[in-house]
Design an enzyme around this catalytic site. Structure first.
Site, PDB file in Angstrom:
ATOM      1  N   CYS A  86       0.843  -1.199   0.000  1.00 22.94           N
ATOM      2  CA  CYS A  86       0.000   0.000   0.000  1.00 22.94           C
ATOM      3  C   CYS A  86       0.884   1.257   0.000  1.00 22.94           C
ATOM      4  O   CYS A  86       1.532   1.536  -0.990  1.00 22.94           O
ATOM      5  CB  CYS A  86      -0.974  -0.039   1.173  1.00 22.94           C
ATOM      6  SG  CYS A  86      -2.370   1.109   1.009  1.00 22.94           S
ATOM      7  N   HIS A 193      -3.376  -5.707   1.024  1.00 20.87           N
ATOM      8  CA  HIS A 193      -2.677  -5.933   2.294  1.00 20.87           C
ATOM      9  C   HIS A 193      -2.602  -7.417   2.645  1.00 20.87           C
ATOM     10  O   HIS A 193      -3.498  -7.943   3.316  1.00 20.87           O
ATOM     11  CB  HIS A 193      -3.402  -5.198   3.417  1.00 20.87           C
ATOM     12  CG  HIS A 193      -3.248  -3.720   3.404  1.00 20.87           C
ATOM     13  ND1 HIS A 193      -2.288  -3.062   4.141  1.00 20.87           N
ATOM     14  CD2 HIS A 193      -3.938  -2.765   2.750  1.00 20.87           C
ATOM     15  CE1 HIS A 193      -2.398  -1.756   3.946  1.00 20.87           C
ATOM     16  NE2 HIS A 193      -3.387  -1.555   3.098  1.00 20.87           N
ATOM     17  N   GLU A 195      -0.790  -8.777   4.867  1.00 27.70           N
ATOM     18  CA  GLU A 195      -0.656  -8.926   6.322  1.00 27.70           C
ATOM     19  C   GLU A 195      -1.996  -8.881   7.034  1.00 27.70           C
ATOM     20  O   GLU A 195      -2.100  -9.227   8.223  1.00 27.70           O
ATOM     21  CB  GLU A 195       0.292  -7.852   6.879  1.00 27.70           C
ATOM     22  CG  GLU A 195      -0.300  -6.470   7.091  1.00 27.70           C
ATOM     23  CD  GLU A 195      -0.518  -5.666   5.826  1.00 27.70           C
ATOM     24  OE1 GLU A 195      -0.911  -4.489   5.949  1.00 27.70           O
ATOM     25  OE2 GLU A 195      -0.286  -6.181   4.713  1.00 27.70           O
TER      26      GLU A 195
END
Length: 222
Positions: A86, A193, A195
């Protein structure tokens, strides 16, 4: 293996990345403040998402001048594995470590949804066989619209540097691009994302194969 997770003023996904690397994947990961001038002793580097310097100029445009970026460029030029997620992707583009730029979403809205991605067969680590043909990864950005000139786009496609494409484009990115790699392959940037897709309570666990592939890249490099 030691992984550095860079922190800039305004980073807000740094602890998410730390949790994914350290607590879920069991990697020795540490937060590294942007004023550090060395990445000695680290095998891989993560630039997390957020709003570095409040995005008061172009996204990532101020962060590119942080002291740690000099060390990051040297690390990447030596073949060290780097992933920007990002805002981290935006910073890598602003710093010239990845081609192109990220601009305002064509919808002029901040998009916060779980996005379906099509996995491209880019190389032996990033392909549909390892990651799945279609994966679900959250996005959260207002400037995720990937732009590059015609010559650069042709080169990206010819070199198979596109890693992921949006199944349904949420931001207007050229060729539905959601993530790319450098020509050498050691620098990765993606707007979604991974994660935030590593635990059963999250939208999916499809981020785990992505992060494992990145760590495999780091293992090969070392």
């Amino acid at each position: 293996m030691r992984v550095a997770i860079l922190q800039f003023p305004g980073s807000n996904c740094d602890t998410d990345a730390l949790h994914a690397m350290r607590d879920v994947l069991g990697v020795d990961a540490q937060l590294v403040w942007h004023k550090e001038d060395s990445l000695s002793g680290y095998d891989a580097v993560v630039l997390p998402g957020g709003f570095s310097y409040g995005d008061y100029l172009r996204c990532g445009a101020i962060a590119r001048f942080s002291p740690v970026m000099t060390a990051l460029k040297a690390f990447a030029e030596a073949g060290g594995p780097v992933i920007g997620i990002c805002n981290g992707f935006q910073i890598l583009c602003e710093a010239g470590l990845l081609p192109g730029a990220l601009v305002r979403n064509t919808c002029l809205e901040f998009r916060c949804i779980t996005s379906e991605l099509i996995v491209e067969d880019s190389n032996e680590l990033f392909n549909a066989g390892k990651l799945g043909e279609r994966i679900r990864i959250p996005i959260a950005h207002g400037e995720g619209n990937y732009r590059i000139d015609a010559e650069g786009l042709e080169k990206l496609e010819a070199n198979k540097q596109v890693l992921f494409r949006y199944a349904e484009n949420p931001n207007g990115s050229l060729n539905d691009i959601a993530g790319i790699r450098s020509e050498r392959g050691n620098v990765i940037g993606m707007m979604p994302h991974p994660e935030r897709a590593v635990e059963p309570f999250m939208p999916s666990t499809d981020g785990l194969p992505i992060l494992r592939a990145f760590l495999e890249l780091a293992a090969v490099a070392t």
